[in-house]
Each structure stands twice: as structure tokens, then as C-alpha cells.
Design a protein around this motif. Structure first.
Motif, short mmCIF file in Angstrom:
data_model
loop_
_atom_site.label_atom_id
_atom_site.label_comp_id
_atom_site.label_asym_id
_atom_site.label_seq_id
_atom_site.Cartn_x
_atom_site.Cartn_y
_atom_site.Cartn_z
N TRP A 99 -37.10 19.95 55.98
CA TRP A 99 -36.88 19.36 57.29
C TRP A 99 -37.43 20.25 58.40
O TRP A 99 -37.34 21.48 58.33
CB TRP A 99 -35.38 19.15 57.54
N CYS A 100 -37.93 19.62 59.43
CA CYS A 100 -38.21 20.30 60.70
C CYS A 100 -37.46 19.48 61.76
O CYS A 100 -37.84 18.34 62.06
CB CYS A 100 -39.69 20.35 61.03
N VAL A 101 -36.39 20.02 62.29
CA VAL A 101 -35.55 19.33 63.26
C VAL A 101 -35.83 19.90 64.65
O VAL A 101 -35.72 21.12 64.86
CB VAL A 101 -34.06 19.47 62.92
N GLU A 118 -26.52 19.33 53.85
CA GLU A 118 -27.50 18.63 53.01
C GLU A 118 -27.75 19.39 51.71
O GLU A 118 -27.50 20.60 51.61
CB GLU A 118 -28.83 18.49 53.77
N LYS A 174 -40.92 17.16 57.03
CA LYS A 174 -40.45 15.89 57.56
C LYS A 174 -39.79 16.16 58.90
O LYS A 174 -38.73 16.79 58.97
CB LYS A 174 -39.46 15.25 56.59
N VAL A 197 -37.94 15.51 62.43
CA VAL A 197 -36.93 14.66 63.07
C VAL A 197 -36.74 15.16 64.50
O VAL A 197 -36.51 16.35 64.71
CB VAL A 197 -35.58 14.70 62.32
N HIS A 256 -36.08 21.26 48.61
CA HIS A 256 -36.72 21.74 49.82
C HIS A 256 -37.16 23.18 49.62
O HIS A 256 -36.50 23.96 48.94
CB HIS A 256 -35.75 21.68 51.01
N LEU A 303 -36.72 25.47 55.84
CA LEU A 303 -36.10 24.71 56.93
C LEU A 303 -36.65 25.22 58.25
O LEU A 303 -36.81 26.43 58.44
CB LEU A 303 -34.58 24.88 56.91
N LEU A 348 -26.48 18.95 59.13
CA LEU A 348 -27.72 19.32 58.44
C LEU A 348 -27.45 20.40 57.41
O LEU A 348 -28.02 20.38 56.31
CB LEU A 348 -28.75 19.80 59.46
#
Length: 493
Positions: A251-253, A310, A288, A290, A315, A318, A307
Motif C-alpha cells: 500500500w501507498c496511503v 491489515e 497500490k 490510496v 506485501h 508500506l 491499516l
């Protein structure tokens, strides 16, 4: 800006200096609007129309460029505080380069320049040129000179003065690196008009400065080079490098706070450009992405806690980016309530998120860390080396032996801060923050290069490039810190 101060500055400027200022403003004021400018007062009116005198920054740049720093004292008496985080439009590197050439052109070389350019400019136009700036203006009119084409000028200068030709060469090299401190001549910076949209970008919103031909920021390489890079990535030593093998990588938030509900914090114009840049970069790096817009402090805490729960078994890494106002060790939610940086990291420590243990966790924080400003300083010359240096003392630690290999709770983190503690960071209200835009640019360069460059090397370059700039007459120094235990190489998928 105070009209009385502008009048004082006008009285001190000579006609040749006004002409120089007029030339420097050709990127930000329509050329026809400059034709009737005969004194500084009229020029100031044109700049006011564009909103460029809402604070002291742009005028200060102009005065510094024409070597009238003595007039900056007039601006410093302004009781209004400078803009806190929005770096206003800056003078283009292209204009400043031409002005430096003009300053160093002798009368003899000016006549030679006019003679060499006479066949292309025309006799009448050439005779009307009294300075090198006049010559440059005529060259621009017929397309012989622009921020992306200085070839003709370079040819002429090679016949006149090798040092002046080198000035053009240096500019060309800087423009290929997509510098932070320039604006394309055709880009309007009057972004205060509601129906004015930022110029469409073909690839990545780094800044308004770069020509489209170098917008991507990637190193062009052959298919063979690409395959060699991929092969070497697959052969990396797991003891030395974090292995990224999943698609997506993780994830890339991006928490993007633009609009604040309280009276203390103003809207962060330009932050959408940072969001676009981060989305493009980390998508290409295999994450991905967000985007979470305008979160209160509690919503930020809730998002990172959720998060952290999760399952990260599939993965490799992060990434969390926070774009907001802030102070030392904290960022603000849109309700102007603080969130401590340690609360952002805590849900992802090895004990809180065991499936992230041993995996890199990257945090990039675009926010101020205080109300201070950084000023530039000249480094001291190196001292002569002593013939004999005192040997370092041995250091000992009275801790007991560690049995077996453990994973510390706070290991494998990297935090990239836009600025050092106690100081402000800067954001261009049209093109995005200085730090995030440079970070994205350097990540793109590294990801497209055949070299296996790790994230620490990338961030050193970010530090170097950002520290070169001058924003609202001040400096900015990013600050990365990390507990990474291996090298992290980010490449395009």
C-alpha cells in the motif's frame, strides 16, 4: 504591498535597472503589457495585477538579481508576516541566466554580437539594440531564443567569450535536471483566477519549470540495459537488500489535507499537485495507491490503526505520505487538532503489525515543524589537517549478551521530513510543495536508471537539490531519519 515603499524603491532605481527588471518579468507579465513601462511604478502596477506583490518574495528576487540588495531593507520593515508555507512564483532560471550574461558583455562584445546576428535579426532591429538584453528580446521575438533553445546564443558566445558560453552550457545542464526555481515563459502564474487551471501535464506534475521533452525525469536506456537491471534485482543478496517480489509491492496511503475548518490554518493550495505526483510515482513503482482527502485528527488516527491491522503477508513494503500543516513532531487534522508522528508510526511497529516485521515502512511528511525560518550561510574554509590526530577512545557498552537474532519493534522505518525541527517548509500554490515535488522527481530518476541506487542515496539528492533553493528569501533543509536494516532499491514494475 505598501505603495509608499514601492515609491521609495522607484526613486532609487535607474532607467537601466528598470529596463532590466522589465526583461526579467517577461515570463510573468504579458509582453504587450510591458511595452509602455517606463518606470518602476508602472512595472509595480503590472505585477500587482498578477498578484505578485501580495508579499515581498517576488520583488525581493528581482532586486537581488539586479544587485540592488541594498533596497531589501525597505521590504524588511514590512510589519506583515511573510507567507508561511506557500512559495510564490519564482524568477525563471532562464531569465536570470540571460541577465548574468548581459552583465558581463562588454561594449565591444555587444557590437560583435549585433554584427553576427544582423543577418537574422535585421539591420533596423539590430541598430535599435542598446544592450544585450535588447538583443535577447529581439531574438525571442523571431524564435531564435527561448528557455528550451539557447543554441544560437551559444554559437555566438563561443565566438566572443568562452566564459559566457559556459554560462549557457551550465544553464542547459541545469534545465535537463529540471530545476526547482524556474517557470516556463508561457505559463500564467495568475492562479488566483477561479477559472484558471494548472497547465495540463503529460506525465508527472513536478513543477511548471520543465519542458515537456524532459518531463518524465527518467533515464532513457536500451532494452538490454533494462533486462540487466531486472536480472540484478532478482539476484540481490537478502542479507543486504530488502527483497521486493510481490505485485503490487504493497500500500501507498496518501493523507492529503487541503481545507481546514478552523480560523488558524489556511487552505493548502497546490497540495493536489503533490497528490498527483505521488500517485503517479508510487503506482509506477508497483504500489497500490490510496488517497485520503481532508481528514480530521481522529480520522487520521483511525485510518492508520485500521491499516495497521491489515494482513501484510503478501506485501513487501508500506508507504504513508501525510500532506498537511504541522509543528515539531506533529501534523494537524482538518479540525486543527494535532496528531503526533509517533501515533502515525505506532500501528506499524513489529509488535503491532507482525506481518510487516522485517519489511520497510516509509513515511514522507510534508508539513512545517515550527515557526522558524532557515537562512543561508557560507561554509568556513577547511582547516589544514593536523599531522597527528588524537586516536579515538574505545567505546564500551555494559549490556549483557544477546541470545539469538531479534527484530526490534521500531526497526525498518524511514521517515522523510520536509524540513528540520523548529522550521517551516514551503509550498508553491500552483505547482505543489518544494519537498514532495523534488522527492517524486528523484524517485523517478532513480527508478528509471540502470544503477541499483538505494533510497538513502535518493534522499541525499533530495536534500541537496532542495537546499539549493531560496524561498521567500529563506532556505529549506529536508531531514530524513531511519532505522532501516538493509538497502532499499525502488524500481519501476
Amino acid at each position: 504591498m505598501d505603495r509608499f515603499k514601492l515609491s521609495l524603491i522607484d526613486e532609487e532605481l535607474e532607467s537601466s535597472e528598470v529596463a532590466a527588471l522589465r526583461f526579467l518579468c517577461r515570463d510573468v507579465v504579458n509582453r504587450k503589457r510591458l511595452e509602455d513601462v517606463s518606470d518602476a511604478k508602472k512595472l509595480f502596477l503590472r505585477l500587482e495585477e498578477k498578484g505578485l506583490l501580495d508579499d515581498d518574495f517576488f520583488l525581493a528576487q528581482l532586486l537581488q538579481t539586479i544587485n540592488r540588495a541594498d533596497l531589501l531593507s525597505v521590504l524588511e520593515t514590512d510589519s506583515r508576516p511573510p507567507e508561511e508555507t506557500d512559495a510564490n512564483p519564482m524568477l525563471s532560471d532562464y531569465r536570470v541566466t540571460l541577465y548574468k550574461i548581459h552583465e558581463n558583455v562588454t561594449q565591444e562584445n555587444l557590437e560583435k554580437m549585433k554584427f553576427l546576428l544582423n543577418p537574422k535579426l535585421g539591420r533596423r532591429q539590430t541598430e535599435m539594440c542598446n544592450t544585450a538584453l535588447d538583443v535577447f528580446a529581439e531574438m525571442e521575438k523571431i524564435g531564435l531564443l527561448s528557455n528550451t533553445n539557447m543554441d544560437e546564443l551559444h554559437k555566438v558566445l563561443l565566438k566572443l567569450d568562452r566564459d559566457l558560453a559556459r554560462t549557457v552550457e551550465n544553464y542547459t545542464q541545469r534545465s535537463r535536471r529540471e530545476p526547482l526555481t524556474s517557470l516556463l515563459p508561457h505559463v500564467s502564474i495568475d492562479h488566483r483566477v477561479n477559472n484558471t487551471q494548472p497547465p495540463p501535464l503529460d506525465f508527472l506534475s513536478i513543477s511548471e519549470t520543465q519542458p515537456s521533452s524532459v518531463l518524465v525525469g527518467e533515464t532513457v536506456c536500451t532494452d538490454a540495459e533494462i533486462s540487466n537491471t531486472r536480472k540484478s534485482l532478482s539476484d540481490l543478496d537478502e542479507k543486504e537488500y530488502y527483497i521486493l517480489s510481490h505485485n503490487p509491492r504493497g500500500w501507498c496511503v496518501v493523507i492529503n489535507n487541503e481545507n481546514f475548518t478552523g480560523p488558524a490554518l489556511k487552505t493548502r493550495k497546490g497540495t493536489q499537485e503533490d497528490t498527483k505526483a505521488l500517485r503517479e510515482v508510487f503506482t509506477r513503482l508497483g504500489f497500490k495507491v490510496v488517497i485520503e482527502n481532508d481528514l480530521t485528527a481522529q480520522q487520521i488516527r483511525d485510518k492508520v490503526i485500521k491499516l495497521g491491522r491489515e494482513n501484510f503477508l503478501d506485501h513487501d513494503a508500506l508507504v504513508v505520505c501525510v500532506l498537511s500543516h504541522g509543528e515539531k513532531d506533529l501534523v494537524y487534522g482538518t479540525d486543527e487538532c494535532p496528531v503526533n508522528l509517533k501515533d502515525l508510526k505506532k500501528p506499524f511497529t513489529s509488535d503491532s503489525a507482525p506481518t510487516l516485521a522485517g519489511k520497510p515502512k516509509l513515511f514522507f511528511i510534508q508539513a512545517c515543524q515550527g515557526n522558524g525560518y532557515q537562512r543561508g550561510a557560507l561554509p568556513c574554509p577547511p582547516r589544514p589537517r593536523q599531522e597527528e590526530e588524537e586516536p579515538q577512545r574505545s567505546l564500551e557498552e555494559d549490556a549483557g549478551p544477546v541470545h539469538g537474532e531479534t527484530v526490534p519493534s521500531d526497526c525498518d522505518f524511514l521517515v522523510g521530513m520536509a524540513t528540520v525541527p523548529e522550521c517551516k517548509s514551503f509550498r508553491n500554490t500552483a505547482t505543489g510543495s518544494i519537498y514532495i515535488q523534488e522527492l517524486c522527481r528523484q524517485l523517478m530518476i532513480s527508478a528509471g536508471s540502470p544503477e541499483l541506487e538505494d533510497i538513502n542515496s535518493v534522499l541525499i539528492r533530495v536534500n541537496r537539490e532542495v537546499s539549493k533553493g531560496v524561498f521567500l528569501t529563506y532556505k529549506q533543509m529536508p531531514q530524513p531519519y531511519y532505522t532501516l536494516t538493509k538497502r532499499l532499491v525502488l524500481k519501476f514494475i
